[in-house]
Design a protein around this motif. Sequence first.
Motif, PDB file in Angstrom:
ATOM      1  N   THR A 137       0.564  16.211 -13.307  1.00  0.00           N
ATOM      2  CA  THR A 137      -0.718  16.932 -13.323  1.00  0.00           C
ATOM      3  C   THR A 137      -0.492  18.429 -13.121  1.00  0.00           C
ATOM      4  OG1 THR A 137      -1.134  16.719 -10.937  1.00  0.00           O
ATOM      5  CG2 THR A 137      -1.844  14.900 -12.349  1.00  0.00           C
ATOM      6  N   ARG A 138      -1.391  19.232 -13.665  1.00  0.00           N
ATOM      7  CA  ARG A 138      -1.259  20.684 -13.549  1.00  0.00           C
ATOM      8  C   ARG A 138      -1.368  21.135 -12.097  1.00  0.00           C
ATOM      9  NH1 ARG A 138      -1.989  23.998 -17.933  1.00  0.00           N
ATOM     10  NH2 ARG A 138      -3.056  25.532 -16.651  1.00  0.00           N
ATOM     11  N   ILE A 139      -2.306  20.556 -11.355  1.00  0.00           N
ATOM     12  CA  ILE A 139      -2.465  20.973  -9.968  1.00  0.00           C
ATOM     13  C   ILE A 139      -1.268  20.523  -9.137  1.00  0.00           C
ATOM     14  CG2 ILE A 139      -3.784  18.902  -9.355  1.00  0.00           C
ATOM     15  CD1 ILE A 139      -4.207  22.453  -7.918  1.00  0.00           C
ATOM     16  N   GLY A 140      -0.682  19.368  -9.481  1.00  0.00           N
ATOM     17  CA  GLY A 140       0.518  18.921  -8.779  1.00  0.00           C
ATOM     18  C   GLY A 140       1.694  19.846  -9.019  1.00  0.00           C
ATOM     19  N   VAL A 141       1.871  20.278 -10.255  1.00  0.00           N
ATOM     20  CA  VAL A 141       2.942  21.236 -10.572  1.00  0.00           C
ATOM     21  C   VAL A 141       2.675  22.569  -9.878  1.00  0.00           C
ATOM     22  CG1 VAL A 141       4.049  22.515 -12.434  1.00  0.00           C
ATOM     23  CG2 VAL A 141       3.484  20.098 -12.746  1.00  0.00           C
ATOM     24  N   ALA A 142       1.409  22.987  -9.827  1.00  0.00           N
ATOM     25  CA  ALA A 142       1.058  24.226  -9.135  1.00  0.00           C
ATOM     26  C   ALA A 142       1.381  24.132  -7.652  1.00  0.00           C
ATOM     27  CB  ALA A 142      -0.427  24.533  -9.331  1.00  0.00           C
ATOM     28  N   GLY A 172       0.812  -1.216   0.000  1.00  0.00           N
ATOM     29  CA  GLY A 172       0.000   0.000   0.000  1.00  0.00           C
ATOM     30  C   GLY A 172       0.838   1.255   0.000  1.00  0.00           C
ATOM     31  N   THR A 173       1.932   1.231   0.769  1.00  0.00           N
ATOM     32  CA  THR A 173       2.825   2.394   0.805  1.00  0.00           C
ATOM     33  C   THR A 173       3.484   2.614  -0.552  1.00  0.00           C
ATOM     34  OG1 THR A 173       3.277   2.038   3.163  1.00  0.00           O
ATOM     35  CG2 THR A 173       4.844   3.394   1.937  1.00  0.00           C
ATOM     36  N   ALA A 174       3.930   1.536  -1.186  1.00  0.00           N
ATOM     37  CA  ALA A 174       4.566   1.651  -2.504  1.00  0.00           C
ATOM     38  C   ALA A 174       3.597   2.212  -3.538  1.00  0.00           C
ATOM     39  CB  ALA A 174       5.092   0.287  -2.942  1.00  0.00           C
ATOM     40  N   VAL A 175       2.356   1.717  -3.533  1.00  0.00           N
ATOM     41  CA  VAL A 175       1.361   2.200  -4.498  1.00  0.00           C
ATOM     42  C   VAL A 175       1.055   3.672  -4.254  1.00  0.00           C
ATOM     43  CG1 VAL A 175      -1.056   2.002  -5.204  1.00  0.00           C
ATOM     44  CG2 VAL A 175       0.326  -0.063  -4.892  1.00  0.00           C
ATOM     45  N   LEU A 176       0.877   4.059  -2.980  1.00  0.00           N
ATOM     46  CA  LEU A 176       0.565   5.455  -2.668  1.00  0.00           C
ATOM     47  C   LEU A 176       1.702   6.377  -3.084  1.00  0.00           C
ATOM     48  CD1 LEU A 176      -1.338   7.521  -1.395  1.00  0.00           C
ATOM     49  CD2 LEU A 176      -0.265   7.044   0.809  1.00  0.00           C
ATOM     50  N   CYS A 177       2.939   5.974  -2.823  1.00  0.00           N
ATOM     51  CA  CYS A 177       4.079   6.808  -3.216  1.00  0.00           C
ATOM     52  C   CYS A 177       4.140   6.972  -4.732  1.00  0.00           C
ATOM     53  CB  CYS A 177       5.380   6.198  -2.691  1.00  0.00           C
ATOM     54  SG  CYS A 177       5.584   6.317  -0.903  1.00  0.00           S
ATOM     55  N   ALA A 178       3.845   5.892  -5.456  1.00  0.00           N
ATOM     56  CA  ALA A 178       3.839   5.986  -6.920  1.00  0.00           C
ATOM     57  C   ALA A 178       2.738   6.924  -7.404  1.00  0.00           C
ATOM     58  CB  ALA A 178       3.650   4.592  -7.520  1.00  0.00           C
ATOM     59  N   VAL A 179       1.568   6.846  -6.792  1.00  0.00           N
ATOM     60  CA  VAL A 179       0.458   7.733  -7.178  1.00  0.00           C
ATOM     61  C   VAL A 179       0.810   9.188  -6.894  1.00  0.00           C
ATOM     62  CG1 VAL A 179      -1.919   8.375  -6.617  1.00  0.00           C
ATOM     63  CG2 VAL A 179      -1.322   5.975  -6.929  1.00  0.00           C
ATOM     64  N   LEU A 180       1.387   9.449  -5.725  1.00  0.00           N
ATOM     65  CA  LEU A 180       1.763  10.822  -5.384  1.00  0.00           C
ATOM     66  C   LEU A 180       2.848  11.348  -6.320  1.00  0.00           C
ATOM     67  CD1 LEU A 180       1.779  10.726  -1.475  1.00  0.00           C
ATOM     68  CD2 LEU A 180       0.142  11.894  -2.959  1.00  0.00           C
ATOM     69  N   SER A 214       4.895  25.789  -3.192  1.00  0.00           N
ATOM     70  CA  SER A 214       5.773  25.443  -2.082  1.00  0.00           C
ATOM     71  C   SER A 214       7.160  26.055  -2.228  1.00  0.00           C
ATOM     72  CB  SER A 214       5.900  23.918  -1.963  1.00  0.00           C
ATOM     73  OG  SER A 214       6.613  23.379  -3.067  1.00  0.00           O
ATOM     74  N   GLN A 215       7.591  26.305  -3.481  1.00  0.00           N
ATOM     75  CA  GLN A 215       8.921  26.853  -3.705  1.00  0.00           C
ATOM     76  C   GLN A 215       8.950  28.379  -3.580  1.00  0.00           C
ATOM     77  OE1 GLN A 215      10.281  25.337  -7.469  1.00  0.00           O
ATOM     78  NE2 GLN A 215       9.971  23.203  -6.850  1.00  0.00           N
ATOM     79  N   ASN A 216       7.903  29.046  -4.065  1.00  0.00           N
ATOM     80  CA  ASN A 216       7.873  30.506  -4.003  1.00  0.00           C
ATOM     81  C   ASN A 216       6.416  30.949  -4.062  1.00  0.00           C
ATOM     82  OD1 ASN A 216       7.987  33.337  -4.573  1.00  0.00           O
ATOM     83  ND2 ASN A 216      10.106  33.057  -5.269  1.00  0.00           N
ATOM     84  N   GLN A 217       5.863  31.246  -2.909  1.00  0.00           N
ATOM     85  CA  GLN A 217       4.442  31.580  -2.843  1.00  0.00           C
ATOM     86  C   GLN A 217       4.103  32.837  -3.639  1.00  0.00           C
ATOM     87  OE1 GLN A 217       3.140  31.736   1.238  1.00  0.00           O
ATOM     88  NE2 GLN A 217       4.217  29.858   1.793  1.00  0.00           N
TER      89      GLN A 217
END
Length: 284
Positions: free
Chosen positions: A156-161, A141-149, A166-169
């Motif tokens: 994904t666009r929201i993931g990149v956002a 379960g941990t391996a699958v979740l880490c891969a999904v994250l 997080s880097q520069n608000q």
Amino acid sequence: MLLNGLAAGCIYGLIALGFVLIYKATEMVNFAQGDLMMLGAFVAFTLIEGFGFNYWIAFIGAVAIMAAFGYLLDTLILRRVIGQPQFAVVMLTIGLGFIFRSGASILWGTETRAFDTPFTGGVMRAGGLVIADVNASIVAGTAVLCAVLYAFFRYTRIGVAMQAASQNQLAAYYMGIPVKRVFSLIWAISAGVAAVAGILLAPVALIDVTIGLLGLKAFSAAVLGGFGSIPGAVIGGLLIGVIEQFAGIYLPEGFKDVAAYVVILLVLFLRPQGLFGNIGRKRV
């Protein structure tokens, strides 16, 4: 014992992952992360035992409910303290942890709870090893979740956002990213990850209002891996889990319970940035 340590370490790693996600985005340290895990386990218990849902539907439902709870928690409460001194934020999250534990004891009582899973009681045999299915399910379960994250933040666009925020608000805000909404989504993801950890842990440790205190050991894992490193959080959790297991075998009685805290002291002395963290400097 190594496999048992890796299974325990996966739980620490998932909780530590929540610490790191929130810290990278908001520079807030959420000491209620372990209690969110506890609430997620209790929600799954209610869906299974109270409403009769099967394990997989309850799993998805509990994660979704806790993600919504995390989103509202940031929107209604935590957003108000952004920009306040770090001490105020720490005290707020510690206070929320006490509130969550008290609320859980009112709703579900103080006795230990349990629910059946598809992995309860099963074992796998590999050569001379006998591996409990619950431990294998935690690692898988941990391996699958880490891969999904990873895929979420990478593709994904929201993931990149989220990474940009997080880097520069300020720069993210000027580029049109809704920073406040992104922060709330990060809290939602963090709460959902905590729920996954609680549900995976439930068949091994059972459920009560005190299991959220595992968040302190997960904090050690986050520090060991490097508090700003997402892979470091998981690797730090695995190391803490293995160290605990072998400390319980080869060291005098009681060392297993303090092994994680000894590790965090050594890391702070020898490598404060952790294994995968970077040293950051701010000019005042």
